[in-house]
Scaffold this motif. Structure first.
Motif: not given
Length: 333
Positions: A28-39
């Motif tokens: 889940s933290i990996r997914l959060v990292a991708k979302v924040i990276h994108r924004d």
């Protein structure tokens, strides 16, 4: 090249009692990292995610729009996990108990600084996310309480950070060394790039906001002068490097060797950084990499928290450099 997902699965056998639960949280933290990276990478193109939100957090600091975005992204991602019983964030005054049947039966709580160094985001300087995972100490089947979040740092089962810079990198430990994974946007995957990170015992970098020099304790002032002395001893004179984002400064020093100091000061008598959201996770990481972390006198991981947003002075980095700074502190009380 080994991906983060493959690495997590491979390491799962080291924690048979976890039954894959910790692996699920890390996913889940990996997914959060991708979302924040994108924004973050779109921050210069849209006004609705940069600048001040107009709201102050519990620390009395003006929240950035991206602070709130990162906080909500992390919170929502963890709420969807059946392994997580509760969540605490630097951006929220109280912890959140996931008071559902699934949450009451979960074993872990998460503490996070969702976007460290957010004041730098408007000028395109690296920022980060910090997270810390504990096994709850209240009985499974009941809602978590404050007691679950006020555990000393040595009880952490995992901790890590994500640095959003020239590349996005996730660095974490589960108590068996520190490993770093760099994000490949073309694949949408974190790949193992820094295996078994070890911080040098000595370094040449000291990181501290010297603009606050007059407000520092005498021991810190004398240590700074020691670092600046042009004497051919212990790599001196040291080089001053300070970004103003804990994750960025810590990450550089972890790879190159150095010390990061955010001491107490006349305007911050108890320090400024938060023990639970910044001090403990970074201390766990640095010790796993062979370094050291203290408040100038006491090991960070041995401090018993008494408040959710408790502050602490922080001396962290290469072992020999931290011990030298501690010596100055003891001799100049």
């Amino acid at each position: 090249m080994k991906t983060l997902g493959q690495f997590i699965i491979e390491k799962q056998h080291e924690y048979p009692e976890a039954k894959g639960e910790l692996s699920g949280i890390l996913s889940s933290i990996r997914l959060v990292a991708k979302v924040i990276h994108r924004d973050i990478n779109r921050a210069g193109l849209t006004n609705n995610i940069i600048g001040d939100s107009g709201v102050e957090n519990v620390q009395g600091e003006c929240q950035k729009k991206l602070d709130l975005f990162a906080h909500n992204t992390m919170k929502e991602a963890l709420m969807s996990r059946e392994e997580v019983a509760g969540f605490a964030s630097e951006e929220e005054e109280n912890f959140v108990a996931f008071d559902t049947e699934r949450g009451r039966n979960a074993k872990y709580v998460i503490l996070t600084d969702p976007l460290d160094g957010s004041s730098n985001i408007d000028v395109n300087v690296a920022v980060g996310t910090i997270f810390s995972i504990y096994r709850r100490i209240t009985p499974v089947g009941t809602p978590v309480t404050l007691q679950d979040f006020l555990q000393p740092g040595h009880r952490q089962v995992a901790a890590g950070y994500i640095v959003y810079g020239s590349s996005t990198m996730l660095v974490y430990t589960t108590g068996n060394g520190v490993n770093g994974f760099t994000y490949d946007p073309s694949l949408g995957t974190f790949c193992l790039s820094h295996e078994n990170i070890r911080i040098p015992e000595d370094g040449r970098i000291y990181s501290i906001n010297e603009g606050q020099y007059l407000k520092f304790p005498l021991g810190v002032k004398k240590y700074i002068k020691y670092c600046q002395e042009d004497v051919p001893e212990e790599n001196r004179p040291y080089v001053s490097r300070y970004i103003g984002s804990l994750v960025s400064d810590f990450h550089r020093n972890m790879l190159k060797g150095g010390i990061y100091i955010y001491p107490s000061a006349t305007n911050y008598p108890y320090g400024k950084l938060r023990l639970n959201y910044e001090g403990n996770p970074m201390a766990f990481l640095v010790e796993q990499a062979g370094g050291k972390a203290s408040d100038g006198f006491t090991r960070i991981l041995d401090i018993q928290p008494t408040e959710l947003h408790e502050r602490v002075p922080l001396f962290i980095g290469s072992k020999n450099m931290v011990e030298k700074a501690e010596k100055f502190m003891r001799e100049n009380i």
